[in-house]
Design an enzyme around this catalytic site. Structure first.
Site, short mmCIF file in Angstrom:
data_model
loop_
_atom_site.label_atom_id
_atom_site.label_comp_id
_atom_site.label_asym_id
_atom_site.label_seq_id
_atom_site.Cartn_x
_atom_site.Cartn_y
_atom_site.Cartn_z
N ARG A 123 8.50 -7.24 -3.52
CA ARG A 123 9.31 -6.22 -3.94
C ARG A 123 8.43 -4.79 -3.70
O ARG A 123 7.08 -5.06 -3.97
CB ARG A 123 9.51 -6.43 -5.58
CG ARG A 123 10.29 -5.42 -6.31
CD ARG A 123 10.25 -5.89 -7.76
NE ARG A 123 11.30 -4.96 -8.60
CZ ARG A 123 11.16 -5.02 -10.03
NH1 ARG A 123 10.63 -5.89 -10.51
NH2 ARG A 123 11.65 -4.19 -10.62
N ILE A 124 8.89 -3.86 -3.43
CA ILE A 124 8.40 -2.58 -3.41
C ILE A 124 8.71 -1.54 -4.52
O ILE A 124 9.62 -1.38 -5.03
CB ILE A 124 8.97 -1.83 -2.39
CG1 ILE A 124 8.56 -2.44 -0.64
CG2 ILE A 124 8.25 -0.24 -1.88
CD1 ILE A 124 7.32 -2.72 -0.52
N GLY A 159 -1.26 -2.48 0.96
CA GLY A 159 -2.44 -1.46 1.59
C GLY A 159 -2.84 -1.57 2.85
O GLY A 159 -3.25 -0.71 3.49
N GLU A 160 -2.76 -2.96 3.40
CA GLU A 160 -3.57 -3.28 4.56
C GLU A 160 -2.62 -3.50 5.87
O GLU A 160 -2.93 -3.58 7.12
CB GLU A 160 -4.75 -4.07 4.46
CG GLU A 160 -5.91 -3.73 3.72
CD GLU A 160 -6.95 -4.33 3.18
OE1 GLU A 160 -7.98 -4.70 3.74
OE2 GLU A 160 -6.58 -4.94 2.05
N GLY A 164 -6.22 7.14 -3.26
CA GLY A 164 -5.37 8.01 -2.57
C GLY A 164 -3.86 7.26 -2.36
O GLY A 164 -2.90 7.77 -1.81
N GLY A 205 -10.62 5.34 1.25
CA GLY A 205 -11.92 4.18 0.92
C GLY A 205 -11.68 3.32 2.28
O GLY A 205 -12.85 3.03 2.87
N PHE A 206 -10.82 2.43 2.28
CA PHE A 206 -10.22 1.68 3.53
C PHE A 206 -11.50 0.58 3.64
O PHE A 206 -11.56 -0.03 4.64
CB PHE A 206 -10.45 2.52 4.75
CG PHE A 206 -9.70 3.87 4.83
CD1 PHE A 206 -8.13 3.75 4.86
CD2 PHE A 206 -10.12 4.84 4.76
CE1 PHE A 206 -7.48 4.88 4.58
CE2 PHE A 206 -9.40 6.17 4.51
CZ PHE A 206 -8.12 6.06 4.63
#
Ligand code: MOS
Length: 761
Positions: A652-653, A727-728, A493, A265-266
């Site tokens: 936190r991941i 995400g970015e 994704g 998507g992005f």
């Protein structure tokens, strides 16, 4: 009428998938933080995941488009007879016969998500070079494509503003930039700059970029009376439903958008004209329609990142502390979209300085609406800012990491708010140690390996923590103790379903395979859009609220015969497939038992996430350090990136496997931004000249080196579960890290992206 692509994904243990390593057995808690493999992975690898252009409907027609060849003006005549008589053609739609539709609402005026607020095919007006002027429906895609080639259009062109060098002379300061002021001024930065003992003052330019998700934009649409079913590839389900409803004059509940899988998507998988045109044509033809844009079609109809010209000037005192930070410039935009490319945002939050002038303007052009593309603003803003810092470090003979350390702010430098959590210095330290930064030669051009000159560069990465309000989730637990968590979220994704199942399992005290995460359908409770790196955390907050409501309901129906009798929700933990008193595991009852005693098949609760008020109080940002090592050929000027490392501080991941993939994907996109990606735009005609993957170069396998990613994993005390978005941020800083490495290798500063070999010879 049709089988809906309602997605219900359940965790399949790795051990059950051929060829994957068995996972250690774990307790019911502690799924969050584990490297759980994609729960949708098997569906995708096995080919059973169904994407928008793979939905088959009875009697479906295929669409092809005719694109305008002028940037502005009117359609003088349009001949459709030959197309209409071509084999298999059911309909040719132009402005003459298109249904009447309202213009879509723009993103900032009323919650719409349209890339542009222009009316779609309502009259003879042409707004950009490439706009759809006719749509052909036929029994097969090939017949539609052939017939579209037979449509003849003549135009009355009008003067169009398609030359940025002209448009920038008319640039204006907008009222605001994404709801923030377009200008931030603290002190007199220009004056402080002239007085500073050390300074840089440079101009940087970044080009247009196009979206190139592997899945082409596509929609399969059908009308059922006045109800529209839209199988879409979207990262904005609810916004799409609402905006489509507005366009067709129906209620939002009469539009159902399904989007279980999105092939990338992005920022580009929003509502553009093709979904509207397909729905209009389906209505006109009385049959379902599939539209899948060609790769060229994506370039003509789906906007991308716009171009920028930026000035960064930094003044520093003798110790290297910034006395002035100026970041200003102009971005191209249209009059009918909402993406001003907020490139001055990083400088608002990253460095302490005695004075600031941060200001951006917009130059309107006659072109396809530009739009959001992975870290809009930050990706190109960090290129300019982080190159300028490298240039200042060079003039002062200070290590660029040390220079950043000297300007690390104690609180947000422009708002004065406390940071919710910030460990950028640690990210630099950890990254430098792991990358071997101490092996960098501070003198450019000295490290050689045969014809290759070797250099290292570094830059800061940053992306804000955003959370949009109003997201809801529903949780249903059935008589077997299986939970279904539902929200209209998106999986393009990045691992949404996996991470949300991990969280819900922990939250409800269930094993992962007792949780189904249901998403990708606007009929579900309104969820977060997949944008602004905020979907994961916004959804966590909604699921948490729903779980709290569910626990209340469970306690209520558990009644007085339960070991839980008399306990209040605040005393309760979810554990071992049921509820227990915190600190006393003997007072426990399983969900199945509660439901069975209550004579219930299921219990469910829906709730909205609370307003994210922490964002008003704190400055919330993810940050990181990007490291690059490049080799530049003396003979050809070719740049080869040898190593990349991203060291991130994102709270936190939640799933290190999915996170590493997100970070790497962002970094690869940053590599493209640095070296290869550029939309070539003909200033005379306003036409994109390289609308194909053959001529628009995204990094391919051979371009991508080993990419190491590490993170602090320090929870943000003010974010749900301590997590900020990821995400970015991966793309940010990469352009500068590579440009700085190229300088370190060669002594040549390239301030104009992409860094192609002609600029190094
Ligand atoms: Mo992102 S550019 O908010 O998909």
């Amino acid at each position: 009428m049709m089988e809906f692509a309602r997605t219900a994904l359940r965790y399949v243990p790795d051990a059950l998938l051929p060829g994957t390593r068995p996972k250690p057995v774990r307790g019911q808690h502690g799924h969050v933080g584990e490297p759980v493999s994609r729960i949708d992975g098997a569906l995708k690898v096995g080919g059973t995941a169904r994407f928008a252009a793979e939905v088959k409907l009875d009697g479906m027609l295929y669409a092809a488009l005719v694109h305008s060849t002028i940037a502005k003006g009117r359609i003088a005549s349009i001949e459709t007879a030959a197309a209409e008589q071509a084999p298999g053609v059911a309909l040719v739609m132009t402005h003459r016969n298109a249904p009447r539709m309202k213009a879509p609402k723009g993103m900032m005026d009323g919650g719409g998500v349209a890339g542009s607020s222009l009316p779609v095919m309502q009259d003879a007006t042409v707004h950009w070079n490439g706009e759809a002027v006719a749509l052909v429906l036929a029994e097969t895609q090939e017949q539609a494509d052939y017939a579209a080639a037979l449509v003849r259009v003549a135009y009355d062109p009008a003067p169009a503003l398609t030359d940025f060098s002209v448009a920038r002379g008319k640039a204006k300061r907008p009222d605001s930039v994404l709801m923030e002021p377009a200008a931030v001024t603290i002190g007199d930065a220009e004056k402080a700059l002239t007085k500073a003992p050390h300074r840089v003052d440079r101009r940087y330019t970044t080009p247009r970029h196009n979206h190139n998700a592997i899945e082409l934009h596509a929609a399969t649409v059908a009308w059922d009376g006045d109800t529209l079913i839209l199988h879409d590839a979207t990262q904005m389900l609810n916004g799409t439903a609402g905006t489509m409803a507005g366009v067709f004059g129906i209620q939002p509940e009469q539009v159902r958008v399904l989007s279980p899988f999105v092939g990338g998507g992005f920022g580009g998988k929003g509502l553009w004209t093709h979904q509207i045109l397909a729905a209009a044509a389906a209505r006109l033809a009385g049959r379902p329609v599939r539209i899948m844009l060609s790769r060229e079609g994506v370039y003509r109809l789906v906007g991308g990142r716009t171009l920028t010209e930026q000035r960064v000037a930094i003044g520093a005192d003798a110790e290297g502390r910034f006395t002035a930070l100026i970041h200003e410039g102009v971005a191209a935009m249209t009059a009918h979209n909402n993406c001003p490319e907020q490139f001055t945002f990083p400088a608002r939050h990253l460095y302490a300085a005695g004075s600031f002038r941060l200001e951006q303007t917009i130059a309107e052009m006659d072109m396809l609406a530009n739009t959001f593309m992975r870290a809009p603003g930050e990706s190109v803003g960090t290129f300019a800012l982080e190159c300028a810092i490298d240039e200042l470090a060079e003039t002062m003979a200070v290590d660029p990491i040390e220079l950043r350390r000297r300007n690390e702010p104690e609180c947000d430098p422009t708002s004065g708010n406390a940071f919710s959590s910030r460990h950028l210095t640690k990210a630099f330290d950890d990254g430098a140690a792991r990358f071997g930064w101490d092996r960098r030669d501070p003198v450019p051009g000295r490290r050689r390996e045969g014809e290759w000159r070797i250099g290292m560069g570094v830059a800061t990465a940053t992306y804000p923590y955003l959370r949009m309000p109003g997201n809801a989730a529903r949780i249903r637990i059935d008589a077997h103790g299986h939970a279904t968590v539902s929200t209209a979220g998106h999986e393009m994704g990045m691992g949404t379903a996996t991470v949300q199942a991990q969280h819900a399992a922990d939250r409800l005290g269930l094993p992962l395979d007792s949780v189904t995460f249901e998403y990708g359908d606007s009929a579900l409770p309104a969820g977060a859009m997949a944008g602004g790196s905020q979907q994961t955390v916004a959804t966590l907050a909604a699921v948490t609220a729903a779980a709290e409501a569910l626990i209340k309901e469970l306690l209520r129906i558990a009644g007085n015969d339960s070991p839980l009798a008399g306990l209040r929700p605040a005393d309760i933990v979810a554990v071992d497939g049921g509820l227990a008193q915190a600190g006393d595991p003997t007072r426990h009852e399983r969900y199945a038992s509660i439901l069975s005693r209550a004579g219930r098949d299921a219990v469910e609760a829906e709730a909205k996430a609370p307003l994210p008020l922490e964002m008003l109080k704190y400055s919330m940002h993810s940050t990181g350090a990007q490291f690059a090592e490049v080799a530049v050929s003396d003979v050809t000027g070719e740049v080869r990136v040898r190593r990349l490392l991203g060291s991130f501080d994102c709270g936190r991941i939640l799933n290190p496997k999915a996170a590493a993939s997100q970070f790497r994907g962002g970094i690869i996109m940053g590599l493209g931004l640095a070296l290869t990606e550029e939309t070539l735009f003909d200033a005379r005609t306003g036409r994109v000249m390289n609308p194909s993957l053959a001529e628009y170069h995204v990094p391919v396998h051979m371009d991508v080196p080993e990419i190491d990613v590490i993170w602090t994993d320090l929870p943000d005390p003010h974010a749900p579960l301590g997590a900020r978005g990821i995400g970015e941020i991966g793309i940010t800083g990469v352009g500068a890290a590579i440009a700085n490495a190229v300088y370190n290798a060669t002594g040549t500063r390239v301030r104009d992206l992409p860094i192609t070999l002609d600029k190094l010879l």
